[in-house]
Write an enzyme that holds these catalytic residues in place. Structure first.
Site, short mmCIF file in Angstrom:
data_model
loop_
_atom_site.label_atom_id
_atom_site.label_comp_id
_atom_site.label_asym_id
_atom_site.label_seq_id
_atom_site.Cartn_x
_atom_site.Cartn_y
_atom_site.Cartn_z
N HIS A 171 0.85 -1.23 0.08
CA HIS A 171 0.37 0.29 0.07
C HIS A 171 0.92 1.16 -0.17
O HIS A 171 1.63 1.55 1.20
CB HIS A 171 -0.85 -0.42 1.17
CG HIS A 171 -2.06 0.58 1.31
ND1 HIS A 171 -1.98 2.75 1.01
CD2 HIS A 171 -3.17 0.41 0.99
CE1 HIS A 171 -3.42 2.86 1.14
NE2 HIS A 171 -4.12 1.98 1.07
N GLY A 219 2.69 22.47 10.46
CA GLY A 219 4.05 21.98 11.00
C GLY A 219 5.57 22.85 10.99
O GLY A 219 5.54 23.32 9.18
N ILE A 277 10.41 16.81 5.94
CA ILE A 277 9.59 15.66 6.41
C ILE A 277 10.41 15.78 8.03
O ILE A 277 11.62 15.91 7.80
CB ILE A 277 9.96 14.84 5.47
CG1 ILE A 277 9.35 13.60 6.20
CG2 ILE A 277 11.84 14.61 5.04
CD1 ILE A 277 9.33 12.46 4.64
N HIS A 278 10.06 14.29 8.56
CA HIS A 278 9.69 14.04 9.67
C HIS A 278 10.51 13.42 9.47
O HIS A 278 10.31 11.82 8.53
CB HIS A 278 9.00 13.99 10.62
CG HIS A 278 9.28 13.56 11.79
ND1 HIS A 278 10.00 11.50 12.54
CD2 HIS A 278 9.19 13.29 13.04
CE1 HIS A 278 9.77 11.68 13.55
NE2 HIS A 278 9.94 12.95 14.37
N PRO A 279 12.54 13.05 10.07
CA PRO A 279 12.76 11.49 9.27
C PRO A 279 12.76 10.34 9.27
O PRO A 279 13.00 9.43 8.94
CB PRO A 279 14.07 12.40 9.90
CG PRO A 279 14.01 12.93 11.41
CD PRO A 279 12.41 13.95 10.83
N ALA A 311 8.74 9.07 10.80
CA ALA A 311 7.54 9.61 11.08
C ALA A 311 6.76 10.56 9.71
O ALA A 311 5.91 10.28 9.37
CB ALA A 311 6.70 10.29 12.42
N GLY A 312 7.65 10.99 9.04
CA GLY A 312 7.50 11.28 7.74
C GLY A 312 6.47 12.58 7.90
O GLY A 312 6.33 13.53 8.65
#
Lengths: 304, 304
Positions: free
Chosen positions: B81, B162, B166-168, B170-171
């Site tokens: 997915h 935010g 990108i959060h390294p 958690a995306g």
């Protein structure tokens, strides 16, 4: 969550402070909700609709009956509506996750307490009746308060619970389980009352129609149309959609359209689910597929 | 009572202990109920369905997103997915006594908290979208986690809340309000798949049918019949009965009967009330005439 509804009838419709004090008894019980209440001064009678978990409803009804016994003296009561007790009748109606058998057991438990603790003779009626002649409330009530002292003395009318003598001021009370009664009216696009009467006859039990339908034709003068006004006394066995379809077919035969319908007051969820189920031809659908129903069940689980 | 539903998707469908710990965060919040959850190892993805009062659902979703951030690292994630975040998408659905506007406001409040407090970039999608190209989730997700570092740097894909990076691990996460999706299937008394396909085309949006219907024909091998399988993406604007009636008429034209239908999973009460309302031609009926709905409202009143 399990839900019972009850619609106790009290023989007071003029002194509204007395009615309030009886309502107050239901309000005091956690988990009982008052859906509606109204008083009729001509009938000198009040009807209070409550719902809640079975045990909570039982507690509320007992306390309301106790309060009515304290505040109402049938020796000083007159009104158009026949009556035999301060608390005249207590119908119990299974609404959600309660079987008819559980409801009947509850009616007997409540009847026993009223009989023994309040010393008011109790007759079980409708689905709770102990003999066929006690099924009909009007049959039990015949003679009313004034003639009950002698009626109760006969073997035939020995009460199901409590003393074999009428309570001097509070009379006797009927308690019983019955199905939910839905007031369902169908409006026709004509002002000919004879068509409404004819169709009413075709669906109502007394004239050869459905077992659990009472129906009458009415004129809605302001809209210049007529209405078939019905009491659906068991929506499980005589569902709304079936009666509606017969009315539609009969109306067609007279060249008259159905212009609308209405449910007066409240309806149990299941009665509407049954309608959707029928027309959508649902396979194996139950009300537990309804999100709000699931939430109600969760809430009760949490509380236990 | 006010009810919101949410079906957050998490990028973990193999380590079930991780999924349990995320579910646990929802369980901790009073007034949030877990309706369902399931994990797909091939997709490596889990879907959790919760409901409750808006404020409680918001708290649960925030805590679940926090927990997913702690436990899921997209650098080590693979699955069939497409995905872009540990918490991939949070749809919010108004169910009872909540307007679309209130739901959108809630999605923004939650998105802001996730962006600012968890330092995860958030995109508002569907009814909450800030630009037309952000309405579609798949449009936002294009490129997936692996390509988001560059995508997010463009002006066009600056997140709604935010950091702009990108959060390294958690995306990024999408949050948005949408309508309740009802899975509604209609079964035909034939084994000819071409008839199911033809009727599916007649009702689905993409082929000229109803705006909020997605439909496909399927064979039910075990019953030797065919099915029109539908996603009803807005039952308020494209109601079940209307689609059902078109299918009935199309099936008749092929000389084929409708043998049944099914609602897969849950449905909001209102979708069924609308069906009953239509077929009974009810005048001015609202769901507040349903006893169980009244009880839900009473319960919420009491709790406040």
């Amino acid at each position: 969550m399990r839900l019972i509804e009850s619609v106790p009838n009290f023989s007071e419709g003029r002194r509204l402070d007395v009615v309030e004090r009886i309502v107050e008894e239901a309000k005091k019980i956690e988990g009982v909700w008052i859906l509606d209440y109204s008083s009729d001064p001509d009938h000198n009678r009040s009807v209070i609709t409550i719902t809640g978990e079975p045990e909570a409803v039982e507690a509320a009804l007992f306390n309301m009956t106790l309060k009515a016994k304290e505040l109402i003296d049938l020796n000083n009561h007159s009104g158009e509506h026949p009556r035999m007790g301060a608390t005249d009748v207590i119908p119990l109606v299974p609404v959600m996750n309660v079987t008819k058998e559980e409801c009947i057991a509850l009616s007997k438990k409540l009847g026993k307490r009223i009989g023994e603790e309040l010393r008011i003779p109790v007759y079980l009626y409708e689905d709770s009746a102990s003999t066929p002649e006690r099924i009909s409330l009007s049959n039990i009530r015949k003679g009313e308060f004034e003639n009950f002292a002698s009626k109760i003395a006969s073997d035939q009318w020995k009460p199901d619970f409590g003393p074999s003598e009428i309570h001097p001021s509070a009379g006797v009370t009927a308690v019983g389980c019955r199905e939910y009664l839905i007031a369902f009216n169908v409006n026709l696009g004509t002002n000919k009352i004879e068509i409404a009467n004819k169709i009413a006859k075709s669906v109502r039990h007394i004239s050869g129609g459905f077992r659990y339908v009472k129906a009458l034709g009415f004129k809605l003068e302001d809209r210049d149309i007529v209405q078939i006004s019905m009491n659906m006394t068991n929506y499980r066995k005589t569902p709304l959609f079936r009666v509606f379809e017969v009315i539609k077919s009969e109306a067609e035969r007279h060249g008259v359209p159905i212009v609308g319908s209405e449910i007066v007051g409240l309806t149990p969820l299941q009665a509407l689910v049954d309608v959707a189920d029928h027309y959508l031809r649902l396979e194996k659908f139950t009300s537990s597929s309804i999100l709000e129903k699931k939430v109600l069940d969760f809430i009760a689980d949490k509380e236990r």
